[in-house]
Design a protein around this motif. Structure first.
Motif, PDB file in Angstrom:
ATOM      1  N   VAL A 114      -3.043  -3.502   6.599  1.00  0.00           N
ATOM      2  CA  VAL A 114      -2.298  -3.619   5.541  1.00  0.00           C
ATOM      3  C   VAL A 114      -2.785  -3.178   3.859  1.00  0.00           C
ATOM      4  O   VAL A 114      -2.092  -2.490   3.259  1.00  0.00           O
ATOM      5  N   LEU A 115      -4.027  -3.602   3.764  1.00  0.00           N
ATOM      6  CA  LEU A 115      -4.684  -3.181   2.550  1.00  0.00           C
ATOM      7  C   LEU A 115      -4.802  -1.567   2.633  1.00  0.00           C
ATOM      8  O   LEU A 115      -4.678  -1.266   1.345  1.00  0.00           O
ATOM      9  N   LEU A 116      -4.700  -0.920   3.541  1.00  0.00           N
ATOM     10  CA  LEU A 116      -4.873   0.606   3.534  1.00  0.00           C
ATOM     11  C   LEU A 116      -3.594   1.100   2.788  1.00  0.00           C
ATOM     12  O   LEU A 116      -3.526   1.831   1.993  1.00  0.00           O
TER      13      LEU A 116
ATOM     14  N   ALA B 217     -18.802   8.837  10.947  1.00  0.00           N
ATOM     15  CA  ALA B 217     -18.632   7.926   9.584  1.00  0.00           C
ATOM     16  C   ALA B 217     -17.176   8.227   9.042  1.00  0.00           C
ATOM     17  O   ALA B 217     -17.381   8.563   7.950  1.00  0.00           O
ATOM     18  N   PHE B 218     -16.206   8.020   9.707  1.00  0.00           N
ATOM     19  CA  PHE B 218     -14.893   8.223   8.902  1.00  0.00           C
ATOM     20  C   PHE B 218     -14.864   7.152   7.917  1.00  0.00           C
ATOM     21  O   PHE B 218     -15.050   6.071   7.916  1.00  0.00           O
ATOM     22  N   GLY B 219     -14.238   7.703   6.744  1.00  0.00           N
ATOM     23  CA  GLY B 219     -14.397   6.912   5.384  1.00  0.00           C
ATOM     24  C   GLY B 219     -15.647   6.772   4.544  1.00  0.00           C
ATOM     25  O   GLY B 219     -15.960   5.993   3.773  1.00  0.00           O
ATOM     26  N   GLY B 220     -16.742   7.481   5.114  1.00  0.00           N
ATOM     27  CA  GLY B 220     -18.119   7.576   4.422  1.00  0.00           C
ATOM     28  C   GLY B 220     -18.972   6.244   4.584  1.00  0.00           C
ATOM     29  O   GLY B 220     -18.803   5.609   5.635  1.00  0.00           O
TER      30      GLY B 220
ATOM     31  N   ASN C 239      -6.377   8.689  -0.905  1.00  0.00           N
ATOM     32  CA  ASN C 239      -5.763   9.257   0.285  1.00  0.00           C
ATOM     33  C   ASN C 239      -6.272   8.197   1.620  1.00  0.00           C
ATOM     34  O   ASN C 239      -6.977   7.259   1.223  1.00  0.00           O
ATOM     35  N   PHE C 240      -5.833   8.564   2.722  1.00  0.00           N
ATOM     36  CA  PHE C 240      -6.307   7.617   3.713  1.00  0.00           C
ATOM     37  C   PHE C 240      -7.738   7.521   4.082  1.00  0.00           C
ATOM     38  O   PHE C 240      -8.280   6.362   3.986  1.00  0.00           O
ATOM     39  N   GLU C 241      -8.467   8.480   4.189  1.00  0.00           N
ATOM     40  CA  GLU C 241      -9.858   8.943   4.279  1.00  0.00           C
ATOM     41  C   GLU C 241     -10.590   7.979   3.158  1.00  0.00           C
ATOM     42  O   GLU C 241     -11.736   7.420   3.173  1.00  0.00           O
ATOM     43  N   GLU C 242     -10.196   8.266   1.873  1.00  0.00           N
ATOM     44  CA  GLU C 242     -10.761   7.632   0.926  1.00  0.00           C
ATOM     45  C   GLU C 242     -10.718   5.875   0.679  1.00  0.00           C
ATOM     46  O   GLU C 242     -11.706   5.244   0.425  1.00  0.00           O
ATOM     47  N   SER C 243      -9.211   5.496   1.283  1.00  0.00           N
ATOM     48  CA  SER C 243      -9.122   3.953   1.211  1.00  0.00           C
ATOM     49  C   SER C 243      -9.785   3.360   2.349  1.00  0.00           C
ATOM     50  O   SER C 243      -9.777   2.186   2.251  1.00  0.00           O
ATOM     51  N   PHE C 244     -10.048   4.051   3.413  1.00  0.00           N
ATOM     52  CA  PHE C 244     -10.476   3.426   4.527  1.00  0.00           C
ATOM     53  C   PHE C 244     -11.530   2.654   4.662  1.00  0.00           C
ATOM     54  O   PHE C 244     -11.646   1.383   4.856  1.00  0.00           O
TER      55      PHE C 244
END
Length: 207
Positions: free
Chosen positions: A165-167, A110-113, A177-182
């Motif tokens: 785009v939102l990332l 589960a990338f991004g939680g 960061n990338f993972e937190e925003s995903f």
């Protein structure tokens, strides 16, 4: 005139999102089948499940690239048989992409939680529901209802492009960061696209 200009701007943005998705899918496919291993968990998910990744991405890209043709009035009016045949192809592509997308949500880490996982499990079935409803209404010759659900299905299919785009925006304007925003970007992408779809349906009086 104002409405015509708004439509052109809208389709220009749709074209940009399609381009984003095509570039992303092409790069991901090349990396997956060339065996290029990256350290990021996001990359490893695709390498560990290459066929799920390929079926999901390629069928999804086919749907996104071909679906705009269904909104061309000239094709619908003058080439109705083509419109119907293409519609059947799109249903198949959408179902493949949707089913394998749900499978990916279950099979991949589960990338991004939790936000990322719940977005896939919520909007994946909703996408399948929308395309099936569009198909059934077309078979019943309830054209306005068919158009409503096709617009919703296309908006949901395009949402991953909006998410990309939102990332970028979230990472630029917040400390995430990338993972937190995903995950948040995924929820926002789907939600924004659905809101725009509903606004378009209301504006076109497809009730």
């Amino acid at each position: 005139m104002r409405s015509s200009r708004l439509i052109k701007v809208g389709w220009a943005f749709v074209s940009l999102l399609i381009l984003v998705l095509v570039v992303f899918a092409f790069k991901r496919s090349v990396d997956t089948f060339s065996g290029q291993i990256h350290e990021a968990v996001f990359e490893l998910r695709y390498l560990e499940h290459p066929w799920i990744s390929a079926l999901h991405m390629l069928s999804g890209i086919a749907f996104i690239c071909l679906a705009p043709l269904q909104f061309v009035t000239r094709i619908r009016l003058k080439r109705l048989s083509l419109h119907r045949r293409l519609g059947r192809v799109l249903v198949v592509m959408a179902l493949i992409s949707g089913v394998y997308g749900i499978a990916a949500s279950l099979a991949f880490p589960a990338f991004g939680g939790l936000a990322s996982e719940t977005a896939g499990l919520f909007f994946g079935p909703l996408f399948i529901f929308a395309i099936v409803r569009a198909f059934l209404y077309a078979r019943a010759k309830e054209i306005k209802a068919h158009q409503r659900w096709m617009i919703r299905a296309f908006a949901l299919g395009l949402a991953v492009g909006t998410q990309r785009v939102l990332l970028i925006l979230l990472m630029v304007f917040t400390s995430s960061n990338f993972e937190e925003s995903f995950g948040p970007a995924l929820w926002l992408g789907f939600s924004i696209n659905l809101l725009i779809a509903e606004a378009w349906i209301s504006k076109r009086k497809l009730h």
